[in-house]
Design a protein around this motif. Structure first.
Motif, mmCIF file in Angstrom:
data_model
loop_
_atom_site.group_PDB
_atom_site.id
_atom_site.type_symbol
_atom_site.label_atom_id
_atom_site.label_comp_id
_atom_site.label_asym_id
_atom_site.label_seq_id
_atom_site.Cartn_x
_atom_site.Cartn_y
_atom_site.Cartn_z
ATOM 1 N N PHE A 200 0.875 -1.167 0.000
ATOM 2 C CA PHE A 200 0.000 0.000 0.000
ATOM 3 C C PHE A 200 0.917 1.222 0.000
ATOM 4 O O PHE A 200 1.524 1.558 1.017
ATOM 5 N N SER A 201 0.995 1.880 -1.137
ATOM 6 C CA SER A 201 2.119 2.784 -1.401
ATOM 7 C C SER A 201 1.783 4.262 -1.295
ATOM 8 O O SER A 201 2.573 5.101 -1.707
ATOM 9 N N MET A 202 0.624 4.599 -0.772
ATOM 10 C CA MET A 202 0.109 5.975 -0.684
ATOM 11 C C MET A 202 0.245 6.663 -2.045
ATOM 12 O O MET A 202 -0.090 6.109 -3.064
ATOM 13 N N ASP A 203 0.714 7.918 -2.118
ATOM 14 C CA ASP A 203 0.737 8.640 -3.394
ATOM 15 C C ASP A 203 1.764 8.084 -4.376
ATOM 16 O O ASP A 203 1.649 8.305 -5.585
ATOM 17 N N ALA A 204 2.784 7.426 -3.868
ATOM 18 C CA ALA A 204 3.777 6.835 -4.768
ATOM 19 C C ALA A 204 3.105 5.805 -5.672
ATOM 20 O O ALA A 204 2.243 5.038 -5.225
ATOM 21 N N PHE A 205 3.468 5.795 -6.933
ATOM 22 C CA PHE A 205 2.959 4.887 -7.967
ATOM 23 C C PHE A 205 1.528 5.195 -8.375
ATOM 24 O O PHE A 205 0.879 4.407 -9.046
ATOM 25 N N GLU B 39 -1.780 3.063 -22.003
ATOM 26 C CA GLU B 39 -1.145 4.277 -22.515
ATOM 27 C C GLU B 39 -1.717 5.517 -21.846
ATOM 28 O O GLU B 39 -0.986 6.435 -21.462
ATOM 29 N N PHE B 40 -3.047 5.556 -21.681
ATOM 30 C CA PHE B 40 -3.682 6.699 -21.033
ATOM 31 C C PHE B 40 -3.185 6.848 -19.596
ATOM 32 O O PHE B 40 -2.812 7.944 -19.158
ATOM 33 N N TYR B 41 -3.167 5.758 -18.848
ATOM 34 C CA TYR B 41 -2.778 5.857 -17.444
ATOM 35 C C TYR B 41 -1.281 6.110 -17.276
ATOM 36 O O TYR B 41 -0.871 6.750 -16.301
ATOM 37 N N GLU B 42 -0.470 5.647 -18.232
ATOM 38 C CA GLU B 42 0.953 5.993 -18.144
ATOM 39 C C GLU B 42 1.132 7.497 -18.287
ATOM 40 O O GLU B 42 1.889 8.127 -17.536
ATOM 41 N N ASP B 43 0.436 8.108 -19.241
ATOM 42 C CA ASP B 43 0.533 9.556 -19.425
ATOM 43 C C ASP B 43 0.053 10.308 -18.190
ATOM 44 O O ASP B 43 0.706 11.256 -17.730
ATOM 45 N N GLU B 44 -1.084 9.898 -17.647
ATOM 46 C CA GLU B 44 -1.626 10.594 -16.484
ATOM 47 C C GLU B 44 -0.801 10.329 -15.219
ATOM 48 O O GLU B 44 -0.734 11.170 -14.328
ATOM 49 N N THR B 45 -0.174 9.164 -15.155
ATOM 50 C CA THR B 45 0.704 8.887 -14.016
ATOM 51 C C THR B 45 1.976 9.717 -14.107
ATOM 52 O O THR B 45 2.474 10.232 -13.099
ATOM 53 N N ARG B 46 2.505 9.861 -15.324
ATOM 54 C CA ARG B 46 3.691 10.708 -15.485
ATOM 55 C C ARG B 46 3.338 12.169 -15.202
ATOM 56 O O ARG B 46 4.128 12.913 -14.606
ATOM 57 N N ARG B 47 2.169 12.622 -15.626
ATOM 58 C CA ARG B 47 1.761 14.000 -15.322
ATOM 59 C C ARG B 47 1.648 14.196 -13.815
ATOM 60 O O ARG B 47 2.066 15.230 -13.268
ATOM 61 N N TYR B 48 1.108 13.202 -13.140
ATOM 62 C CA TYR B 48 1.026 13.270 -11.684
ATOM 63 C C TYR B 48 2.419 13.296 -11.064
ATOM 64 O O TYR B 48 2.737 14.134 -10.217
ATOM 65 N N TYR B 49 3.274 12.370 -11.514
ATOM 66 C CA TYR B 49 4.616 12.305 -10.939
ATOM 67 C C TYR B 49 5.370 13.616 -11.160
ATOM 68 O O TYR B 49 5.929 14.199 -10.223
ATOM 69 N N SER B 50 5.399 14.099 -12.397
ATOM 70 C CA SER B 50 6.227 15.248 -12.738
ATOM 71 C C SER B 50 5.773 16.520 -12.038
ATOM 72 O O SER B 50 6.586 17.407 -11.764
ATOM 73 N N ASN B 51 4.496 16.612 -11.714
ATOM 74 C CA ASN B 51 3.964 17.831 -11.107
ATOM 75 C C ASN B 51 3.784 17.748 -9.592
ATOM 76 O O ASN B 51 3.852 18.775 -8.914
ATOM 77 N N ILE B 52 3.573 16.561 -9.063
ATOM 78 C CA ILE B 52 3.270 16.423 -7.634
ATOM 79 C C ILE B 52 4.456 15.874 -6.847
ATOM 80 O O ILE B 52 4.779 16.355 -5.759
ATOM 81 N N VAL B 53 5.122 14.885 -7.386
ATOM 82 C CA VAL B 53 6.141 14.145 -6.630
ATOM 83 C C VAL B 53 7.564 14.486 -7.060
ATOM 84 O O VAL B 53 8.504 14.370 -6.276
ATOM 85 N N ALA B 54 7.748 14.935 -8.288
ATOM 86 C CA ALA B 54 9.068 14.970 -8.918
ATOM 87 C C ALA B 54 10.109 15.778 -8.177
ATOM 88 O O ALA B 54 11.300 15.446 -8.200
ATOM 89 N N ILE C 54 5.072 -0.331 -12.965
ATOM 90 C CA ILE C 54 4.932 1.000 -12.364
ATOM 91 C C ILE C 54 6.143 1.329 -11.498
ATOM 92 O O ILE C 54 6.590 2.476 -11.436
ATOM 93 N N ILE C 55 6.723 0.321 -10.854
ATOM 94 C CA ILE C 55 7.940 0.557 -10.063
ATOM 95 C C ILE C 55 9.081 0.968 -10.990
ATOM 96 O O ILE C 55 9.848 1.891 -10.685
ATOM 97 N N SER C 56 9.171 0.316 -12.149
ATOM 98 C CA SER C 56 10.200 0.651 -13.119
ATOM 99 C C SER C 56 10.029 2.072 -13.656
ATOM 100 O O SER C 56 11.016 2.800 -13.841
ATOM 101 N N LEU C 57 8.798 2.479 -13.905
ATOM 102 C CA LEU C 57 8.561 3.834 -14.388
ATOM 103 C C LEU C 57 8.977 4.872 -13.349
ATOM 104 O O LEU C 57 9.613 5.880 -13.690
ATOM 105 N N TYR C 58 8.637 4.640 -12.094
ATOM 106 C CA TYR C 58 9.037 5.582 -11.042
ATOM 107 C C TYR C 58 10.557 5.638 -10.910
ATOM 108 O O TYR C 58 11.136 6.710 -10.689
ATOM 109 N N ASP C 59 11.202 4.512 -11.073
ATOM 110 C CA ASP C 59 12.658 4.490 -11.031
ATOM 111 C C ASP C 59 13.224 5.314 -12.189
ATOM 112 O O ASP C 59 14.143 6.125 -12.010
ATOM 113 N N LYS C 60 12.678 5.123 -13.367
ATOM 114 C CA LYS C 60 13.128 5.856 -14.559
ATOM 115 C C LYS C 60 12.914 7.355 -14.396
ATOM 116 O O LYS C 60 13.825 8.160 -14.634
#
Length: 400
Positions: free
Chosen positions: A162-167, A185-200, A236-242
């Motif tokens: 249970f990873s909270m906001d991560a992933f 593809e849709f969720y990868e884009d929206e996950t990257r938008r979330y990561y880059s703006n909220i967590v990055a 998803i773990i690999s994407l966050y690592d990247k």
């Protein structure tokens, strides 16, 4: 009758979709909505992992009742205190007044500050465990991913993290809850938008957290936003690592601000030159029309960035300046950058971007190009050379 969504071994998804809120945190567009994920483990002891935003509390409590009936909730595990995940805490405590609130020592001041709750606290430390009966939970503190109190909870029995906001990511869950049920593809884009703006901004802390949970046998990743990753959690773990290592793909993002079309003309011309050189991923954004969250997401994805601005009151055009400030705040590293623009009676646009480039430390490709009044043959020739140079550099980095 609710459709019970079983994650695994008496673990249920009790999240909700929010398609009404237009701006996440009153800033980020939610054109495709957002999901607030919460989970319940219906064991000898009942544990809930995070809650949902206050505007969905009634629906949320109904889901809990549907699963556990008259049983009490023994524990609320608070992995993250942002109000989109803690907003139903008061209502939950009112419904289950004996419920213990599980968190680390940094969690409780947030609870008292937001909600005035000062009782029922159950403190856990890094590596501590809690047994519910069949299920055994362990807690892994991950501070500054992306608040000071953040932590992850791992179910040793079912191998669920249970990873909270991560992933997690933007986008409501439209029927599909799991990664094998969705448009990836849709969720990868929206996950990257979330990561880059909220967590990055906290990417170094993300790397630290990945190392901490890397030894766990993770079979399911259950974040507080976006899909539950049960078939391919490694993806998803690999994407966050990247993303947290600032890795990029071959491509160019051109961002410009233009009052009367002259800088826009330069942007379009440069984009065509780059495409003619065989670079297929070319994105052009008018900074006055596209929200910065989408621009930053693509800049996080692609290696080369080109920034253009007209001069506006001796400064960078305001919409472009907003994008530059977001870049500064994001902590993004290891990008190529090029500069162009237009002026009339004064400069300031191109020189302002040049100052940003020097400050941020990205590698600059080519000389800055600035037209006067409107781009003419000399500027178009310079843009042609710049486009070829950008493409050649990318092809060197990304050979076919």
């Amino acid at each position: 009758m609710e459709c019970r969504l079983n994650i695994k071994d008496k673990i249920h998804w009790i999240g909700v979709n929010d398609r009404e809120t237009t701006l996440f945190e009153n800033y980020w567009p939610l054109e495709k909505g957002v999901a607030y994920n919460s989970y319940i483990i219906n064991d000898d002891k009942v544990a809930i992992l995070d809650t949902v935003k206050f505007n969905k509390t009634t629906e949320y409590l109904e889901k809990i009742k549907e699963i556990i009936g008259d049983k009490p909730v023994d524990y609320l595990i608070v992995n993250h205190m942002e109000p989109d995940h803690s907003g139903s805490m008061l209502a939950l405590l009112s419904t289950y007044p004996e419920m213990k609130i599980v968190g680390n020592k940094k969690t409780f001041p947030f609870i008292e500050g937001f909600y005035g709750i000062t009782k029922n606290f159950y403190e856990v430390g890094d590596g501590d465990s809690l047994e519910l009966g069949h299920h055994k939970l362990t807690f892994h503190l991950t501070p500054m991913v992306h608040w000071p109190e953040t932590m992850m909870t791992y179910d040793e029995t079912s191998k669920v993290l249970f990873s909270m906001d991560a992933f997690g990511g933007f986008g409501s869950l439209d029927g599909g809850i799991f990664d094998d049920e969705i448009n990836y593809e849709f969720y990868e884009d929206e996950t990257r938008r979330y990561y880059s703006n909220i967590v990055a901004k906290y990417s170094p802390m993300v790397q630290r957290a990945l190392k901490k949970v890397g030894s766990l046998d993770i079979q399911i990743v259950a974040p507080t936003h976006g899909p539950v990753w049960r078939t391919n959690p490694g993806e998803i773990i690999s994407l966050y690592d990247k993303w947290s290592r600032f890795e990029a793909e071959e491509g160019v993002v051109i961002i410009y601000g233009s009052m009367y079309g002259n800088t826009a003309k330069m942007a379009d011309y440069l984009a065509r030159i780059i495409a003619e050189q065989g670079i297929k991923n070319v994105k052009v954004f008018d900074a006055s029309k596209t929200h910065t969250s989408y621009i930053l997401s693509d800049v996080w994805k692609y290696k080369s960035v080109v920034i253009g601005s007209c001069a506006y009151n001796t400064k960078v055009f305001s919409s472009v300046a907003t994008v530059l400030e977001k870049f500064r705040n994001s902590g993004l590293k290891d990008r190529y950058v090029s500069v162009f623009g237009n002026k009339s009676w004064s400069g300031g646009g191109v020189s302002g971007i040049d100052a940003f480039v020097e400050e941020i430390g990205w590698e600059k490709i080519g000389q800055s190009i600035e037209a006067t009044y409107s781009p003419k043959e000399a500027e178009f020739k310079a843009l042609q050379e710049l486009g070829k140079e950008i493409a050649a550099r990318l092809k060197t980095d990304y050979p076919e």
